[in-house]
Design an enzyme around this catalytic site. Structure first.
Site, PDB file in Angstrom:
ATOM      1  CG  LEU A 143      -2.177  -1.225   1.217  1.00  0.00           C
ATOM      2  CD1 LEU A 143      -2.885  -1.142   2.472  1.00  0.00           C
ATOM      3  CD2 LEU A 143      -3.135  -1.470  -0.456  1.00  0.00           C
ATOM      4  CB  SER A 145       4.223   1.629   4.092  1.00  0.00           C
ATOM      5  OG  SER A 145       5.117   0.718   3.987  1.00  0.00           O
ATOM      6  CD  GLU A 192       9.062   4.377  -2.787  1.00  0.00           C
ATOM      7  OE1 GLU A 192       9.571   3.941  -1.638  1.00  0.00           O
ATOM      8  OE2 GLU A 192       7.695   4.268  -4.002  1.00  0.00           O
ATOM      9  CG  ASP A 203       4.690   2.764  -4.998  1.00  0.00           C
ATOM     10  OD1 ASP A 203       3.595   3.160  -6.050  1.00  0.00           O
ATOM     11  OD2 ASP A 203       4.760   2.206  -3.633  1.00  0.00           O
TER      12      ASP A 203
END
Ligand SMILES: Nc1ncnc2c1ncn2[C@@H]1O[C@H](COP(=O)(O)OP(=O)(O)O)[C@@H](O)[C@H]1O
Ligand SMILES: C[C@@](O)(CCOP(=O)(O)O)CC(=O)O
Ligand SMILES: [Mg+2]
Length: 386
Positions: A143, A145, A192, A203
């Site tokens: 999801l 995070s 990331e 994301d």
């Protein structure tokens, strides 16, 4: 100087993994957030000379004397572009984090902690500060995070810098201007990279900008759905690591370049068609149902292609079989290998059926939730309460 920043998690409706290889993907923010409170000591304030990081939900607290960080890292990297962490700095970060003796059960956190240190020192150098992180997102479950963490950290750091122009007297949550959001997104992407190795950027982009987006080769297109979209999210609770799964798909691609290129092309078509369907006019229930049927098939096709990439898992297959008994389509979301699965809940599906599916999935030990999708992206608040 203190601020709060919160950034949403996401679901990927189609195109995970393939998006790393240039295909289109469709993602939407969800109403689960990671929040970072950041307080930086000003020169005039007395401080203990420490940079502190408190991961509140995990009950973990870390601190480093800023003098020690100064010996290890290069410090502020302003103006732009944000720096990519060098191998040498990665090593220094690893040893700064190792000193904190992270419990073995939370080993994956080390990269998140390194990322915080890197982003913090890149924007604010060696000023003593305290950061407190809380999150309603499951970590390592698909999801996003990692992205929500990087976006919330970057937003808090930039909010307390001269690089953005926010109203510090405004009460409650406020957003950044478009060009400032782009800046937050660039810094978060660097974070990331440290956690995922080779992220596509989808994301962090959806966490920064919110809404529903189509993302391809670094470019985002806003999607405005014209039909209701309700998704059940099932967490298989099988932990996995995005970096390893992304690397495994790349290895498969090296072994079978032509076959995998076809897989990625098919995913690209699925994402484009999905984006067209959710935006096409749906004036009545019949059209909504017809569109849902098409989405059903596209999700099944995408799941099949994810299986051929090698990122499904027996628990994911169990969710697929269970939901299919109720004629519902599901696909994994995020990196797969466990983590979360999405199930499309048609608008006219009876609540009793939804409850039955959830009960059956939970009896397998999974955890279900229905999140709001397509809400706001990152926001900050200077007031103590919001
Ligand atoms: N709240 C947080 N605090 C510290 N690190 C975090 C936090 N959220 C995520 N991370 C970092 O991100 C990693 C999980 O990212 P990833 O494997 O990409 O899964 P996902 O992004 O799907 O949750 C964690 O192991 C940790 O390093
Ligand atoms: C597999 C991938 O497409 C999404 C990963 O999402 P998550 O970290 O599993 O939430 C990787 C990426 O796009 O960077
Ligand atoms: Mg991630």
């Amino acid at each position: 100087m203190e601020v709060r920043a919160r950034a949403p998690g996401k679901i990927i409706l189609s195109g995970e993994h393939a998006v790393v290889h240039g295909s289109a993907a469709v993602a939407a923010s969800i109403d689960l957030y990671t929040e970072v409170f950041l307080k930086i000591s000003t020169d005039s304030e007395r401080s203990d000379g420490l940079l502190k990081l408190h991961l509140k939900d995990l009950g973990l607290q870390f601190s480093w004397p800023t003098e020690k960080i100064k010996e290890a890292l290069p410090g502020p990297c302003i103006p732009l572009p944000p720096p990519t962490c060098s191998l040498e700095s990665m090593k220094s970060l690893a040893s700064l984090v190792e000193d904190q003796n992270i419990p073995e059960a939370n080993f994956g956190l080390a990269t998140g902690v390194s990322t915080f240190l890197w982003l913090y020192t890149s924007v604010h150098g060696f000023k003593p500060a305290t950061a407190v992180v809380t999150s309603s997102l499951p970590l390592g479950a698909g999801l996003g995070s990692s992205a929500a963490f990087c976006v919330a950290v970057s937003a808090s750091l930039l909010a307390l810098s001269d690089l953005v122009n926010l109203d510090q007297n405004k009460k409650g949550w406020q957003s950044f201007q478009e060009n400032e959001l782009e800046l937050v997104n660039k810094w978060a992407f660097e974070g990331e990279k440290m956690i995922h190795g080779k992220p596509s950027g989808i994301d962090n982009t959806v966490s920064t900008f919110g809404n529903m987006i189509m993302f391809k080769s670094g470019q985002l297109t806003l999607i405005k759905p014209s039909m209701p979209l309700k998704m059940l999210i099932t967490n298989t609770k099988v932990g996995r690591n995005t970096k390893a799964l992304v690397a495994s798909v790349s290895e498969r691609t090296m072994r079978h370049p032509e076959a995998m290129a076809s897989v990625f092309t098919a995913v690209d078509s699925i994402s484009k068609e999905l984006s067209t369907i959710v935006q096409s006019p749906a004036p009545d229930d019949l059209t909504v149902t017809e569109n849902e049927d098409k989405l059903h098939e596209l999700m099944e096709m995408n799941q099949g292609l994810l299986q051929s990439m090698g990122v499904s898992h027996t628990t994911i297959e169990t969710v697929l079989r269970t939901t299919l008994k109720y004629k519902l389509a599901s696909k994994l979301t995020g990196a797969g290998g466990g983590g979360c699965v999405l199930t499309l809940l048609p608008a006219l599906l009876a609540g009793t059926i939804v409850n039955k599916v959830i009960a059956e999935l939970e009896s397998c030990g999974f955890q279900c939730l229905i999140a709001e999708i397509g809400g706001k992206g990152v926001e900050v608040s200077f007031s103590s309460s919001s």
